[in-house]
Design a protein around this motif. Sequence first.
Motif, PDB file in Angstrom:
ATOM      1  N   PRO A   1       0.803  -1.241   0.000  1.00  0.00           N
ATOM      2  CA  PRO A   1       0.000   0.000   0.000  1.00  0.00           C
ATOM      3  C   PRO A   1       0.831   1.283   0.000  1.00  0.00           C
ATOM      4  CG  PRO A   1      -0.494  -1.383   1.927  1.00  0.00           C
ATOM      5  CD  PRO A   1       0.451  -2.158   1.074  1.00  0.00           C
ATOM      6  N   ASN A   2       2.041   1.233   0.541  1.00  0.00           N
ATOM      7  CA  ASN A   2       2.885   2.434   0.602  1.00  0.00           C
ATOM      8  C   ASN A   2       3.902   2.503  -0.531  1.00  0.00           C
ATOM      9  OD1 ASN A   2       1.635   3.472   2.841  1.00  0.00           O
ATOM     10  ND2 ASN A   2       3.068   2.539   4.297  1.00  0.00           N
ATOM     11  N   LEU A   3       3.695   1.669  -1.550  1.00  0.00           N
ATOM     12  CA  LEU A   3       4.636   1.622  -2.680  1.00  0.00           C
ATOM     13  C   LEU A   3       3.978   2.154  -3.946  1.00  0.00           C
ATOM     14  CD1 LEU A   3       7.265   0.593  -4.095  1.00  0.00           C
ATOM     15  CD2 LEU A   3       6.084  -1.602  -4.388  1.00  0.00           C
ATOM     16  N   THR A   4       4.641   3.136  -4.572  1.00  0.00           N
ATOM     17  CA  THR A   4       4.214   3.614  -5.890  1.00  0.00           C
ATOM     18  C   THR A   4       5.317   3.265  -6.876  1.00  0.00           C
ATOM     19  OG1 THR A   4       3.102   5.489  -4.855  1.00  0.00           O
ATOM     20  CG2 THR A   4       3.494   5.645  -7.228  1.00  0.00           C
ATOM     21  N   ILE A   5       4.952   2.580  -7.945  1.00  0.00           N
ATOM     22  CA  ILE A   5       5.966   2.192  -8.936  1.00  0.00           C
ATOM     23  C   ILE A   5       5.788   3.058 -10.178  1.00  0.00           C
ATOM     24  CG2 ILE A   5       6.967   0.310 -10.276  1.00  0.00           C
ATOM     25  CD1 ILE A   5       5.534  -1.623  -8.309  1.00  0.00           C
ATOM     26  N   ILE A   6       6.889   3.636 -10.627  1.00  0.00           N
ATOM     27  CA  ILE A   6       6.874   4.497 -11.814  1.00  0.00           C
ATOM     28  C   ILE A   6       7.874   3.968 -12.815  1.00  0.00           C
ATOM     29  CG2 ILE A   6       7.540   6.815 -12.616  1.00  0.00           C
ATOM     30  CD1 ILE A   6       6.154   7.904 -10.117  1.00  0.00           C
ATOM     31  N   LYS A   7       7.436   3.938 -14.070  1.00  0.00           N
ATOM     32  CA  LYS A   7       8.309   3.433 -15.130  1.00  0.00           C
ATOM     33  C   LYS A   7       9.419   4.442 -15.421  1.00  0.00           C
ATOM     34  CE  LYS A   7       7.910   1.542 -19.757  1.00  0.00           C
ATOM     35  NZ  LYS A   7       7.065   0.765 -20.627  1.00  0.00           N
ATOM     36  N   GLY A   8      10.652   3.956 -15.512  1.00  0.00           N
ATOM     37  CA  GLY A   8      11.738   4.881 -15.828  1.00  0.00           C
ATOM     38  C   GLY A   8      13.014   4.159 -16.208  1.00  0.00           C
ATOM     39  N   ASP A   9      13.581   4.590 -17.327  1.00  0.00           N
ATOM     40  CA  ASP A   9      14.896   4.122 -17.758  1.00  0.00           C
ATOM     41  C   ASP A   9      15.838   5.306 -17.609  1.00  0.00           C
ATOM     42  OD1 ASP A   9      17.221   3.519 -19.118  1.00  0.00           O
ATOM     43  OD2 ASP A   9      16.202   2.560 -20.797  1.00  0.00           O
ATOM     44  N   ILE A  10      16.756   5.218 -16.654  1.00  0.00           N
ATOM     45  CA  ILE A  10      17.560   6.412 -16.352  1.00  0.00           C
ATOM     46  C   ILE A  10      18.579   6.734 -17.440  1.00  0.00           C
ATOM     47  CG2 ILE A  10      17.226   6.081 -13.865  1.00  0.00           C
ATOM     48  CD1 ILE A  10      20.337   5.498 -13.823  1.00  0.00           C
ATOM     49  N   SER A  11      18.766   5.821 -18.386  1.00  0.00           N
ATOM     50  CA  SER A  11      19.703   6.105 -19.483  1.00  0.00           C
ATOM     51  C   SER A  11      19.026   6.877 -20.616  1.00  0.00           C
ATOM     52  CB  SER A  11      20.306   4.813 -20.027  1.00  0.00           C
ATOM     53  OG  SER A  11      19.320   4.045 -20.687  1.00  0.00           O
ATOM     54  N   ASN A  12      17.740   7.195 -20.442  1.00  0.00           N
ATOM     55  CA  ASN A  12      16.960   7.833 -21.493  1.00  0.00           C
ATOM     56  C   ASN A  12      16.380   9.154 -20.972  1.00  0.00           C
ATOM     57  OD1 ASN A  12      14.390   8.503 -22.852  1.00  0.00           O
ATOM     58  ND2 ASN A  12      14.812   6.688 -24.067  1.00  0.00           N
ATOM     59  N   GLU A  13      16.772  10.265 -21.592  1.00  0.00           N
ATOM     60  CA  GLU A  13      16.362  11.583 -21.081  1.00  0.00           C
ATOM     61  C   GLU A  13      14.854  11.777 -21.079  1.00  0.00           C
ATOM     62  OE1 GLU A  13      19.603  14.221 -23.102  1.00  0.00           O
ATOM     63  OE2 GLU A  13      18.597  15.423 -21.567  1.00  0.00           O
ATOM     64  N   GLU A  14      14.190  11.299 -22.136  1.00  0.00           N
ATOM     65  CA  GLU A  14      12.725  11.430 -22.206  1.00  0.00           C
ATOM     66  C   GLU A  14      12.065  10.664 -21.073  1.00  0.00           C
ATOM     67  OE1 GLU A  14      10.394  13.153 -23.933  1.00  0.00           O
ATOM     68  OE2 GLU A  14      12.185  14.289 -24.482  1.00  0.00           O
ATOM     69  N   SER A  15      12.608   9.497 -20.796  1.00  0.00           N
ATOM     70  CA  SER A  15      12.057   8.656 -19.742  1.00  0.00           C
ATOM     71  C   SER A  15      12.261   9.320 -18.373  1.00  0.00           C
ATOM     72  CB  SER A  15      12.737   7.286 -19.790  1.00  0.00           C
ATOM     73  OG  SER A  15      12.187   6.433 -18.827  1.00  0.00           O
ATOM     74  N   ILE A  16      13.411   9.947 -18.175  1.00  0.00           N
ATOM     75  CA  ILE A  16      13.656  10.676 -16.914  1.00  0.00           C
ATOM     76  C   ILE A  16      12.632  11.795 -16.764  1.00  0.00           C
ATOM     77  CG2 ILE A  16      15.253  12.249 -15.733  1.00  0.00           C
ATOM     78  CD1 ILE A  16      17.570  10.613 -16.906  1.00  0.00           C
ATOM     79  N   LYS A  17      12.420  12.531 -17.863  1.00  0.00           N
ATOM     80  CA  LYS A  17      11.477  13.653 -17.822  1.00  0.00           C
ATOM     81  C   LYS A  17      10.073  13.155 -17.471  1.00  0.00           C
ATOM     82  CE  LYS A  17      10.077  17.501 -20.733  1.00  0.00           C
ATOM     83  NZ  LYS A  17       9.496  17.596 -22.039  1.00  0.00           N
ATOM     84  N   HIS A  18       9.689  12.073 -18.089  1.00  0.00           N
ATOM     85  CA  HIS A  18       8.364  11.511 -17.840  1.00  0.00           C
ATOM     86  C   HIS A  18       8.231  11.051 -16.384  1.00  0.00           C
ATOM     87  CE1 HIS A  18       5.100   8.407 -18.294  1.00  0.00           C
ATOM     88  NE2 HIS A  18       4.555   9.484 -18.822  1.00  0.00           N
ATOM     89  N   ALA A  19       9.262  10.388 -15.888  1.00  0.00           N
ATOM     90  CA  ALA A  19       9.231   9.911 -14.493  1.00  0.00           C
ATOM     91  C   ALA A  19       9.157  11.099 -13.529  1.00  0.00           C
ATOM     92  CB  ALA A  19      10.467   9.061 -14.199  1.00  0.00           C
ATOM     93  N   SER A  20       9.906  12.144 -13.845  1.00  0.00           N
ATOM     94  CA  SER A  20       9.905  13.338 -12.988  1.00  0.00           C
ATOM     95  C   SER A  20       8.509  13.965 -12.948  1.00  0.00           C
ATOM     96  CB  SER A  20      10.952  14.313 -13.526  1.00  0.00           C
ATOM     97  OG  SER A  20      10.736  15.580 -13.030  1.00  0.00           O
ATOM     98  N   GLU A  21       7.852  14.036 -14.113  1.00  0.00           N
ATOM     99  CA  GLU A  21       6.487  14.590 -14.148  1.00  0.00           C
ATOM    100  C   GLU A  21       5.529  13.730 -13.318  1.00  0.00           C
ATOM    101  OE1 GLU A  21       7.037  16.494 -18.606  1.00  0.00           O
ATOM    102  OE2 GLU A  21       5.815  14.678 -18.355  1.00  0.00           O
ATOM    103  N   GLN A  22       5.697  12.429 -13.432  1.00  0.00           N
ATOM    104  CA  GLN A  22       4.822  11.513 -12.682  1.00  0.00           C
ATOM    105  C   GLN A  22       4.976  11.716 -11.179  1.00  0.00           C
ATOM    106  OE1 GLN A  22       2.806   9.680 -15.144  1.00  0.00           O
ATOM    107  NE2 GLN A  22       3.628   7.763 -14.393  1.00  0.00           N
ATOM    108  N   VAL A  23       6.221  11.882 -10.742  1.00  0.00           N
ATOM    109  CA  VAL A  23       6.460  12.080  -9.304  1.00  0.00           C
ATOM    110  C   VAL A  23       5.875  13.424  -8.867  1.00  0.00           C
ATOM    111  CG1 VAL A  23       8.231  12.388  -7.527  1.00  0.00           C
ATOM    112  CG2 VAL A  23       8.458  10.552  -9.214  1.00  0.00           C
ATOM    113  N   LYS A  24       6.064  14.468  -9.693  1.00  0.00           N
ATOM    114  CA  LYS A  24       5.490  15.780  -9.341  1.00  0.00           C
ATOM    115  C   LYS A  24       3.971  15.682  -9.225  1.00  0.00           C
ATOM    116  CE  LYS A  24       9.122  18.936 -10.868  1.00  0.00           C
ATOM    117  NZ  LYS A  24      10.159  17.949 -10.574  1.00  0.00           N
ATOM    118  N   ASN A  25       3.348  14.894 -10.090  1.00  0.00           N
ATOM    119  CA  ASN A  25       1.891  14.717 -10.043  1.00  0.00           C
ATOM    120  C   ASN A  25       1.429  14.064  -8.743  1.00  0.00           C
ATOM    121  OD1 ASN A  25       1.558  15.880 -12.505  1.00  0.00           O
ATOM    122  ND2 ASN A  25       1.457  13.947 -13.657  1.00  0.00           N
ATOM    123  N   LEU A  26       2.314  13.309  -8.107  1.00  0.00           N
ATOM    124  CA  LEU A  26       1.950  12.675  -6.835  1.00  0.00           C
ATOM    125  C   LEU A  26       1.867  13.711  -5.713  1.00  0.00           C
ATOM    126  CD1 LEU A  26       4.294   9.520  -6.870  1.00  0.00           C
ATOM    127  CD2 LEU A  26       1.827   9.574  -7.321  1.00  0.00           C
TER     128      LEU A  26
END
Length: 224
Positions: free
Chosen positions: A47-72
């Motif tokens: 219940p206390n775990l949020t999983i977000i997709k992210g490949d840290i070697s990919n700039e677009e993926s980092i950006k997307h993950a960052s937006e997802q975390v901000k949305n939380l």
Amino acid sequence: MNNSIKNVLVTGASNGIGLGLTKKLLSEGIKVIAITRSGEIADFSHPNLTIIKGDISNEESIKHASEQVKNLGVTLDCLVNNAGVGLDFENEIPTAELMNATFATNTTGTVLFTEAFLNDINAGGQIVFLSTAMSLIRNLAPNAPAYRMSKAAINIYAVMLSQRLADKNIRVTPLHPGWVQTRMGGDTAPVTLEQSVNGIYKAITENTQTGKFWNIELNTVEEF
Ligand SMILES: NC(=O)c1ccc[n+]([C@@H]2O[C@H](COP(=O)([O-])OP(=O)(O)OC[C@H]3O[C@@H](n4cnc5c(N)ncnc54)[C@H](OP(=O)(O)O)[C@@H]3O)[C@@H](O)[C@H]2O)c1
């Protein structure tokens, strides 16, 4: 439960140390945002775990993950940069292919991921990098050139970042988790996952010193 740490983000949480640490943090009542390449963790939820997709070697993926975390709408007490690859442990001769693939995750990706999350980290919080004692000058050997150099570069970035973030009282710590029984460390590694994860948890909650290299196995600061 450690009251000062409520929300932690862990990269590379699908396997090994990242997964073990995620479970340990959750068991201590801490909320975890886990970054995995698939956006899932096999056979595990909490219940206390949020999983977000992210490949840290990919700039677009980092950006997307960052937006997802901000949305939380969550700010972080600790960012654990755990995602990493070890592709040339058996090699002595560096190749472009292995250098590029290793640095893309262990160095460039780790740095860009960290930069994308700096504003999400609370004053008084911390940033941890899973480095390795293999990157320390006195431990150098001819094998694993890309791996050793990629982590040595992270040690340098960590010290520079500790200076940048001193005003916000954010501690920045590269650490050695031990030679650990994981997919990367292999079955014959002397340190169990549980020992390493407990050591990392203790370091995060009690011990980290900004700009210093922390050795989990020795339970102390080491010189670079
Ligand atoms: N094990 C040791 O003895 C040891 C010693 C010193 C330092 N370390 C460091 O500790 C960290 C964890 O190692 P480990 O032993 O747990 O290795 P592991 O079992 O191979 O796990 C590595 C994790 O990183 C993830 N990952 C790799 N590249 C990624 C990328 N581009 N984007 C997002 N996630 C990525 C993997 O995801 P997938 O599941 O998708 O592949 C996996 O979850 C690494 O940084 C390693 O260098 C380990």
